[in-house]
Design a protein around this motif. Sequence first.
Motif: not given
Length: 689
Positions: A558-565
């Motif tokens: 379920e891991l996905r490329a993410g954004d945010g800190l």
Amino acid sequence: MTTTRFATCNLCEACCGLELTVAGGRVESVRGDGRDPLSRGHLCPKAVALPDVHADGERLRTPVRRTADGWEAISWEAAFDLVATRLADVRDRHGRDAVGVYLGNPTVHSLGALTHGTGFMGMLRTRNRFSATSVDQLPHHLVAYLLYGHQLMLPIPDLDRTDHFLVIGGNPMASNGSLMTVPDFARRRRALAERGGRMVVVDPRRTETAKVADEHHFVRPGTDAALLLAMVRTILAEDSANPPSYVDGIDVVREAVEGFTPEWAAPITGIDASTTERLAREFAGARSAVCYGRTGVSMQQHGAVCQWAIQVLNVLTGNIDRPGGALVTKPAVDVLKMVSPGHFGAWRSRVRGLPEFAGELPVAVLAEEIETPGDKQIKAFVVNAGNPVLSTPDGPRLAKALAGLDFMVAVDVKVNETTRHADVILPPTPLLERDHYDIIFNAFAVRDTARFAPAVLPKPEEARHDWEIFRELGLRYRKRFKGKRFDTLRLRLSPRVLLDVLLRTGPHRLSVRKLRKNPNGVDLGPLKPSFPQRLRTEDKRIDLAPKLVLDGLGAVCELRAGDGLLLIGRRHLRANNSWMNDVDRLTRGKARHHLLMHPRDLAEHGITDGAEVRVRSAVGEVRVPVTSSDEVMPGVVSLPHGYRAASANDLTDPAVLDGVSGNAVLNGVPVRVEAVGPAPRGVTSSSAS
């Protein structure tokens, strides 16, 4: 008169041998013991500060009781009777599980706490037992239990002979090793380079270890499992695996990791597919290699999968149980016989239903087990040498819960964020006044050695060792339950006598007397192959595909490329977890509790270097100065824990855990950062390089 005494530093896992100059009842100087076969003269600033710790004016010397008017000194006899009576009363009224227990890291840094503290805690017979294990290392022990048959059978990097050292989420330059006792890592790193070897580091921060590596790669926090599984898949897909003959389950692993391709992992981890493939090929092709991962991979949502994948890499490439790879130690005290092999899910926590491991529940459920009314609610609490308000998730919530207990006792030398909630504090003697032998950390060392260090300074008449404290509590507690069997023989014997028995019955047939004749320590040699004979599995084989871990691979999918800190922790050579952050000699200079933030992220958030910022998470917020640094990858901020000014664990959520082991998640915490004040006068931008 001036004398020279020898000791072993117990302030971290490195077990450095010390040579001390003593005069007039005080330590005049501290040097590394050049004849110690493990530390070889090395010492760090913490050891130099040992006399400061001993002389600390805030250190408690006598028991104290909390009153409406503050802390009040009481006699040892009164304190022992009060504690034993109150604990027994809670058990009488609410049952044995109404007494909770927490053991801090310093428990395993003390011979007496190990021999007698664990004995007393066992007498309480509560299932509400907690420790620092489920803060940062539970995945290690669970994987060791599943693969090798014992929670303490941890294969250790043969650092002095390896040709390729892959470090993922570890920082031995600052920690001196962790679950890998390795004093003087810097010299060993240089020796690796001199024999033509390589060190590769994968970490979201350019750590002290990464700075001396041949290669460093940033990785998005919490995604290490994707990288490791892609490396395992590459090795299996390219038929470069060469596992030992006593390994089963390889085809099951091959099928389980088939979808974790380097191309899939690349946008998630931030490491391109070709680099992941090269890292795997170089690891598999090295003459000898070992992969090591520590808190960075354990304190995240896929910690157990990460630690399993690290072992799979070592096993598949034939680097398990071989010189230059990962081997189990053969210490003078056989800890595998002392400690239970482990068990998982024998019972579950009352509120959330989380499984125990080896008799302990995940510490992330501690606050709710105190707060929530009902049968087996924790009403009384015993804490030894720990500060869970600073070191476990959502400290403010736990502090509030502790304040509502019926009774609490702490065995500790300080009034701190946790012990201030105790009704009674029982202070033990410090290191310089007690005998020391490293039972646990010798079992994790990169070389087999043994060293017994008698007390350097005499114990004041009014003082008590930790083992004496636990002995007296145990004997008094026993009197309240006549007719019930409590074995107190172990409590009645001194740690030195018990240690002597353990040494004499250990694999090297040593004794306290023999070690006293060798005050600099005894060299028992390099780590040696011992599998499959020493495996603790029933069939003396390794099943590389335990269902419990394979079931956790679905969450990794379920891991996905993410954004945010994302927030990560940070360690410093001059501190150890939440210890040592109030010692003047170790805290001089510029403050170290600040937030590190990449220049690009500062610009995007309109924050100036040095400004005061508010860091917010799902459970809390802290205010702290921010420092611009390109040592953290974009999208990552770093804050150490253990500092009263700003505790990173005020931001960690006890509801978010490693889905397999139940370990706390302290890395990869989503946060928001905003400026709340300008930079202090005189502060200018100074990006780290």
